[in-house]
Design a protein around this motif. Structure first.
Motif, mmCIF file in Angstrom:
data_model
loop_
_atom_site.group_PDB
_atom_site.id
_atom_site.type_symbol
_atom_site.label_atom_id
_atom_site.label_comp_id
_atom_site.label_asym_id
_atom_site.label_seq_id
_atom_site.Cartn_x
_atom_site.Cartn_y
_atom_site.Cartn_z
ATOM 1 N N VAL A 56 0.855 -1.180 0.000
ATOM 2 C CA VAL A 56 0.000 0.000 0.000
ATOM 3 C C VAL A 56 0.897 1.238 0.000
ATOM 4 C CG1 VAL A 56 -1.556 1.395 1.411
ATOM 5 C CG2 VAL A 56 -2.051 -1.020 1.049
ATOM 6 N N ILE A 57 0.606 2.173 -0.910
ATOM 7 C CA ILE A 57 1.355 3.430 -0.926
ATOM 8 C C ILE A 57 0.466 4.524 -0.346
ATOM 9 C CG2 ILE A 57 2.634 5.085 -2.325
ATOM 10 C CD1 ILE A 57 3.105 2.962 -4.383
ATOM 11 N N LEU A 58 0.962 5.159 0.687
ATOM 12 C CA LEU A 58 0.234 6.256 1.329
ATOM 13 C C LEU A 58 0.966 7.553 1.075
ATOM 14 C CD1 LEU A 58 -0.300 4.873 4.937
ATOM 15 C CD2 LEU A 58 -1.960 4.871 3.089
ATOM 16 N N GLY A 59 0.268 8.649 1.292
ATOM 17 C CA GLY A 59 0.947 9.943 1.183
ATOM 18 C C GLY A 59 -0.025 11.043 0.860
ATOM 19 N N PRO A 60 0.361 12.271 1.170
ATOM 20 C CA PRO A 60 -0.518 13.399 0.880
ATOM 21 C C PRO A 60 -0.686 13.585 -0.629
ATOM 22 C CG PRO A 60 1.632 14.159 1.631
ATOM 23 C CD PRO A 60 1.619 12.685 1.806
ATOM 24 N N SER A 61 -1.728 14.305 -1.057
ATOM 25 C CA SER A 61 -1.903 14.504 -2.496
ATOM 26 C C SER A 61 -0.745 15.339 -3.019
ATOM 27 C CB SER A 61 -3.235 15.168 -2.822
ATOM 28 O OG SER A 61 -3.738 15.844 -1.718
ATOM 29 N N GLY A 62 -0.339 15.016 -4.232
ATOM 30 C CA GLY A 62 0.796 15.716 -4.817
ATOM 31 C C GLY A 62 2.118 15.092 -4.445
ATOM 32 N N SER A 63 2.077 13.965 -3.726
ATOM 33 C CA SER A 63 3.330 13.346 -3.315
ATOM 34 C C SER A 63 3.918 12.464 -4.411
ATOM 35 C CB SER A 63 3.126 12.523 -2.051
ATOM 36 O OG SER A 63 2.144 11.549 -2.276
ATOM 37 N N ARG A 114 4.654 2.670 14.994
ATOM 38 C CA ARG A 114 6.000 3.083 15.393
ATOM 39 C C ARG A 114 6.712 3.814 14.251
ATOM 40 N NH1 ARG A 114 5.583 -2.192 16.832
ATOM 41 N NH2 ARG A 114 7.011 -2.885 15.230
ATOM 42 N N PRO A 115 6.078 4.839 13.723
ATOM 43 C CA PRO A 115 6.732 5.547 12.605
ATOM 44 C C PRO A 115 8.035 6.183 13.078
ATOM 45 C CG PRO A 115 4.813 6.772 13.359
ATOM 46 C CD PRO A 115 4.805 5.477 14.087
ATOM 47 N N LYS A 116 9.070 6.087 12.215
ATOM 48 C CA LYS A 116 10.373 6.616 12.595
ATOM 49 C C LYS A 116 10.496 8.086 12.222
ATOM 50 C CE LYS A 116 12.788 2.250 11.830
ATOM 51 N NZ LYS A 116 12.219 1.678 10.593
ATOM 52 N N GLU A 117 9.857 8.431 11.120
ATOM 53 C CA GLU A 117 10.061 9.788 10.605
ATOM 54 C C GLU A 117 8.981 10.743 11.099
ATOM 55 O OE1 GLU A 117 12.676 10.568 8.683
ATOM 56 O OE2 GLU A 117 13.388 8.482 8.718
ATOM 57 N N GLU A 118 9.392 11.966 11.333
ATOM 58 C CA GLU A 118 8.470 12.997 11.796
ATOM 59 C C GLU A 118 7.374 13.264 10.753
ATOM 60 O OE1 GLU A 118 7.971 14.322 14.574
ATOM 61 O OE2 GLU A 118 6.458 15.728 13.848
ATOM 62 N N ARG A 119 7.820 13.268 9.456
ATOM 63 C CA ARG A 119 6.878 13.557 8.369
ATOM 64 C C ARG A 119 5.736 12.530 8.350
ATOM 65 N NH1 ARG A 119 3.765 15.344 5.817
ATOM 66 N NH2 ARG A 119 3.651 16.143 3.712
ATOM 67 N N SER A 163 -1.219 11.649 11.901
ATOM 68 C CA SER A 163 -2.014 12.308 12.931
ATOM 69 C C SER A 163 -3.146 13.109 12.285
ATOM 70 C CB SER A 163 -1.141 13.227 13.770
ATOM 71 O OG SER A 163 -0.735 14.327 12.980
ATOM 72 N N ARG A 164 -2.905 13.555 11.060
ATOM 73 C CA ARG A 164 -3.954 14.320 10.398
ATOM 74 C C ARG A 164 -5.035 13.432 9.806
ATOM 75 N NH1 ARG A 164 -0.667 17.963 6.712
ATOM 76 N NH2 ARG A 164 0.714 18.755 8.323
ATOM 77 N N ILE A 165 -4.630 12.216 9.455
ATOM 78 C CA ILE A 165 -5.566 11.413 8.679
ATOM 79 C C ILE A 165 -6.279 10.345 9.498
ATOM 80 C CG2 ILE A 165 -4.234 9.476 7.736
ATOM 81 C CD1 ILE A 165 -5.098 10.682 4.965
ATOM 82 N N ILE A 166 -5.633 9.841 10.569
ATOM 83 C CA ILE A 166 -6.285 8.801 11.364
ATOM 84 C C ILE A 166 -7.147 9.447 12.447
ATOM 85 C CG2 ILE A 166 -5.892 6.910 13.021
ATOM 86 C CD1 ILE A 166 -3.522 6.086 11.393
ATOM 87 N N PRO A 167 -8.424 9.099 12.471
ATOM 88 C CA PRO A 167 -9.281 9.694 13.488
ATOM 89 C C PRO A 167 -8.823 9.250 14.883
ATOM 90 C CG PRO A 167 -10.443 7.985 12.278
ATOM 91 C CD PRO A 167 -9.118 8.140 11.619
ATOM 92 N N VAL A 168 -8.687 10.207 15.784
ATOM 93 C CA VAL A 168 -8.273 9.867 17.153
ATOM 94 C C VAL A 168 -9.510 9.375 17.900
ATOM 95 C CG1 VAL A 168 -7.234 10.767 19.245
ATOM 96 C CG2 VAL A 168 -6.535 11.641 17.013
#
Lengths: 233, 250
Positions: free
Chosen positions: B31-38, B229-234, B240-245
């Motif tokens: 699965v490839i994830l990422g913001p639009s325009g990535s 356990r994401p390693k990168e800040e990005r 955090s923006r996309i997964i509903p808390v």
């Protein structure tokens, strides 16, 4: 004024001899100008290359000049060009033996390739580009994609415009008398001249043209209805 | 079975892919994830040569391809062994559902008509669309069209299926049906790359998640690693923006 009914009847019979000529003209021109018009449209839509630019100039020329001028220009220029061409190759050819009908086929087709290509360009660009991509993605060649997927959809879109083009061609075919081709207009003209009953002669062919064009419109309407029903486009 | 090396692509001055490497093994669901325009979609499209990369190498089924210069035959070979599912379905509007599926078999692969129809019907059965075989696409809902789109891809038995945001054009209530179909395929060990924004789907189905941003792969790993356990800040920022808390109550 009183119309000469007997003359109308006689002219009608005389003019019938020109009907096959008119029909042949229309069919041959459509047979060549539709596929070649599609090719010109596709080349122009891809925008790249010298060919696209040449076609673009060619279409502008045809669109910007009256049909009569195109006919006079080509009818007078072509024999000279052909003669020069063959002389340089050392082949003797009797240019003046080429029949007017041959020129008529050639010139009307040349004109109609431009007319058709403009209509197809509109129709083709209305088809979503994903259609061609999907065709490529399942292993069709670009040619197969156009031929089987894109062009049929474009055709359905432009049927009304195509109907317009065909009726326009029927009307334009009346200009071939300038190349001494005896179509229905040319016959009516000579019959009218012989008996100085122009009005009757032209009335006869006016009715014939209308009848032919109404039939064409009807055929296209039925075609459109059929496509809409089955493809629900 | 599929490896991309240093894929670059620009549109005008806009650098969409700035050197992307990915590798996919047989049976993988990536699965490839990422913001639009990535560049996710562009990357997927370069694999199938729907977009020509400016540079890059692809190794597919043991053969190496120059992604910029691959000739007609090579392109056609790759296309015949891959399949693409489009965001907006792109079913052939002038063909019935069945014809949409047989087209790639009969025309693309010269399979005899009768055999192609058997295969096509099996694929339609798999996505639950066999009852609609004679319909034209315009009469179907988006979800149904996309299921046919998937059947069209499955029918040609590709080595790999590329999904380009298969559910993002759908009404929310139709998304589930389409995802169910893709899940089913994943269980059959069909290799696939899926560009999507459906996080729970990615978590359940993927065995590898690639996070892309600004034309590069930022991070890749198992769904566990990326989501918890994401390693990168990005990556963290994006998630955090996309997964509903859960405890976020309006």
């Amino acid at each position: 004024m009183k119309l000469d009914h007997n003359f109308i009847k006689n002219t009608f019979i005389a003019v019938l001899a020109g009907v096959p000529v008119t029909f042949k003209l229309i069919l041959v021109v459509l047979l060549f100008s539709i596929p070649l018009g599609v090719v010109v449209a596709i080349v122009r839509m891809n925008k790249s290359g010298v060919l696209s630019k040449i076609f673009s100039v060619y279409v502008s020329f045809i669109r910007g000049t009256p049909a009569m001028v195109q006919i006079y220009l080509l009818y007078n220029a072509l024999p000279v060009v052909i003669m020069r061409f063959f002389q340089e190759k050392g082949i003797g050819i009797d240019v003046y033996g080429i029949k007017g009908m041959t020129y008529a086929y050639f010139i009307l087709t040349a004109t109609y390739i431009a007319v058709m290509s403009e209509s197809f360009r509109g129709g083709l660009s209305a088809v979503d580009k994903g259609q061609l991509e999907a065709a490529k993605s399942i292993g069709l060649t670009p040619f197969q994609g156009y031929y089987r997927i894109v062009i049929p959809q474009a055709m359905a879109n432009i049927l009304p415009v195509l109907a317009n083009n065909v009726t326009g061609l029927v009307k334009m075919s009346s200009l071939v008398f300038a190349m001494s081709v005896f179509d229905i207009t040319a016959i009516a003209k000579t019959e009218g001249a012989r008996h100085t009953t122009y009005v009757e002669a032209y009335l006869v062919i006016a009715v014939m043209y209308i009848t032919l064009n109404l039939t064409i419109e009807l055929i296209f309407k039925l075609l459109e209805k059929r496509i809409k029903e089955y493809h629900a486009l | 079975m599929l490896e991309l090396k240093d894929v670059k692509k620009s549109f005008g001055k806009n650098r969409i892919l700035k050197g992307v490497d990915i590798s996919v093994n047989k049976g993988d669901v990536v699965v490839i994830l990422g913001p639009s325009g990535s560049g996710k979609t562009t990357l997927l499209r370069t694999i199938n040569f729907l977009e020509r990369a400016d540079s890059g190498t692809m190794i597919f089924d043991g053969k190496t391809y120059d992604m910029k210069r691959a000739g007609k035959k090579e392109v056609n070979f790759v296309r015949k062994n891959t399949a693409f599912v489009f965001q907006n379905y792109c079913l052939f509007n002038n063909k019935t559902v069945l014809q949409n599926v047989t087209e790639g078999l009969i025309i693309g692969r010269k399979v005899p008509k009768a055999e192609a129809e058997v295969k096509a019907k099996a694929a339609l059965e798999k996505v639950g669309m066999l009852d609609y075989a004679d319909y034209y696409p315009s009469r179907l809902s988006g979800g149904m069209q996309q299921r046919v789109g998937i059947a069209r891809a499955v029918a040609v038995s590709p080595d790999i299926i590329l999904f380009d945001e298969p559910t993002s054009a759908l009404d929310p209530e139709l998304v589930g049906d389409v995802l169910k179909v893709i899940r089913k395929l994943a269980k059959e060990d069909i290799t696939m790359i899926v560009v999507t924004h459906e996080m729970s789907f990615a978590e359940d189905v993927a065995n590898k998640v690639i996070f892309m941003a600004d034309g590069v792969v930022v991070e890749e790993g198992t769904p566990e690693e990326i989501f918890y356990r994401p390693k990168e800040e990005r990556t963290r920022q994006f998630l955090s923006r996309i997964i509903p808390v859960d405890n976020y109550v309006i």
